[in-house]
Design a protein around this motif. Structure first.
Motif, PDB file in Angstrom:
ATOM      1  N   UNK A   1      -8.433  56.266  66.852  1.00 14.17           N
ATOM      2  CA  UNK A   1      -9.634  56.382  65.143  1.00 14.17           C
ATOM      3  C   UNK A   1      -7.810  56.733  64.612  1.00 14.17           C
ATOM      4  N   UNK A   2      -7.180  57.194  64.517  1.00 16.36           N
ATOM      5  CA  UNK A   2      -5.589  56.852  64.021  1.00 16.36           C
ATOM      6  C   UNK A   2      -4.668  56.295  63.409  1.00 16.36           C
TER       7      UNK A   2
ATOM      8  N   UNK B   1       8.244  50.915  65.448  1.00 20.21           N
ATOM      9  CA  UNK B   1       8.444  52.193  65.408  1.00 20.21           C
ATOM     10  C   UNK B   1       9.290  53.552  65.660  1.00 20.21           C
ATOM     11  N   UNK B   2       9.769  54.163  64.804  1.00 17.55           N
ATOM     12  CA  UNK B   2      10.235  55.106  65.790  1.00 17.55           C
ATOM     13  C   UNK B   2      10.142  56.618  65.377  1.00 17.55           C
ATOM     14  N   UNK B   3      10.954  57.751  66.476  1.00 17.67           N
ATOM     15  CA  UNK B   3      10.141  59.007  65.877  1.00 17.67           C
ATOM     16  C   UNK B   3      11.433  59.342  64.758  1.00 17.67           C
ATOM     17  N   UNK B   4      11.592  59.837  63.230  1.00 20.68           N
ATOM     18  CA  UNK B   4      12.569  60.615  62.566  1.00 20.68           C
ATOM     19  C   UNK B   4      13.184  62.213  63.575  1.00 20.68           C
TER      20      UNK B   4
ATOM     21  N   UNK C   1       8.279  61.154  61.189  1.00 21.49           N
ATOM     22  CA  UNK C   1       7.947  62.284  61.850  1.00 21.49           C
ATOM     23  C   UNK C   1       6.875  61.723  62.342  1.00 21.49           C
ATOM     24  N   UNK C   2       7.053  63.269  62.714  1.00 25.34           N
ATOM     25  CA  UNK C   2       5.576  63.076  64.100  1.00 25.34           C
ATOM     26  C   UNK C   2       4.842  64.008  62.765  1.00 25.34           C
TER      27      UNK C   2
ATOM     28  N   UNK D   1      -1.490  59.601  61.792  1.00 29.52           N
ATOM     29  CA  UNK D   1      -0.461  60.773  62.219  1.00 29.52           C
ATOM     30  C   UNK D   1       0.335  60.101  63.620  1.00 29.52           C
ATOM     31  N   UNK D   2       1.876  59.961  63.223  1.00 29.60           N
ATOM     32  CA  UNK D   2       2.027  59.694  64.657  1.00 29.60           C
ATOM     33  C   UNK D   2       2.241  60.604  65.318  1.00 29.60           C
ATOM     34  N   UNK D   3       2.396  60.076  66.828  1.00 25.66           N
ATOM     35  CA  UNK D   3       2.447  60.720  68.279  1.00 25.66           C
ATOM     36  C   UNK D   3       3.413  60.357  68.429  1.00 25.66           C
ATOM     37  N   UNK D   4       4.020  60.904  69.594  1.00 20.43           N
ATOM     38  CA  UNK D   4       5.257  60.627  70.748  1.00 20.43           C
ATOM     39  C   UNK D   4       4.661  59.399  71.233  1.00 20.43           C
TER      40      UNK D   4
END
Lengths: 118, 113
Positions: free
Chosen positions: B66-67, B110-113, B14-15, B83-86
């Motif tokens: 830095x994420x 890696x994909x967005x849930x 998730x984002x 912290x996943x970004x689009x």
């Protein structure tokens, strides 16, 4: 900032050869190592071999030994990769990449699509 | 030859959540004389060339947010996106440069849930 500019897409017949170029734009190769990495459609990255343009020294992955040759022309800051006896499974995007001074590849060419088809 | 194995092959996050990618090498990538691990991580977005994220297993390349952080030593390594970004949707590869032939992992999507 150095950029790597590769030659355009190629379509080849099985059994033929292809030669892809990679030119350093905005700088030279200096003493850096240039590698060739290929990526078949929908697949991962595969290291093929490398050259140190300043010295002409080369190293190849075993599966490409004898079929791939990399050369360098210092006067034009261009590296070449020639592959012979092409097969359909050589269809891939071929990248040149500069090896970072601390390891890894920090600059990549835009890629050259080579299609092998009868 | 050193073999690099990544896990998982794909993951959906998730984002804003954390994404963790593992990479295992068939032999140690730690060079005892300088205490450095000869491992790099890359990001490849669809239709683009790969981008170097980290080298020496944990040193972030200039300009990388830095994420993204790399960790690990010896044979086990991790890339974490805190912290996943689009814009982080991509395939991620590890690569060893301890000894030739250089080798990449098979990639983790890696994909967005």
């Amino acid at each position: 900032q150095v950029q790597l500019v590769q030659s355009g897409a190629e379509v080849k017949k099985p059994g033929s050869s292809v030669k892809v170029s990679c030119r350093a734009s905005g700088g030279t190769f200096s003493s850096f190592t240039i590698s060739w990495v290929r990526q078949a459609p929908g697949q991962g990255l595969e290291w093929m071999g490398m050259i140190v343009p300043a010295f002409g020294t080369t190293d190849y992955a075993q599966q490409f030994q004898g079929r791939v040759t990399t050369t360098a022309d210092g006067s034009t800051s261009t590296v070449y990769m020639e592959m012979r006896s092409l097969r359909s499974d050589d269809t891939a995007v071929y990248y040149c990449a500069r090896e970072h001074e601390n390891g890894g590849f920090d600059i990549w060419g835009q890629g050259t699509m080579v299609t092998v088809s009868s | 030859d050193i073999v690099m194995t990544q896990s998982p092959d794909s993951l959906a996050v998730s984002l804003g959540e954390r994404a963790t990618i593992n990479c295992k090498s068939s032999q140690s990538l730690l060079y005892s004389s300088n205490n450095k691990n000869y491992l790099a991580w890359y990001q490849q977005k669809p239709g683009q060339r790969p981008r170097l994220l980290t080298y020496w297993a944990s040193t972030r390349e200039s300009g990388v947010p830095d994420r993204f952080s790399g960790s690990g030593s010896g044979t086990d390594f991790t890339l974490t996106i805190s912290s996943l970004q689009a814009e982080d949707v991509a395939v991620y590869y590890c690569q060893q440069y301890f000894t030739t032939p250089w080798a990449f992992g098979q990639g983790t999507k890696v994909e967005i849930k």
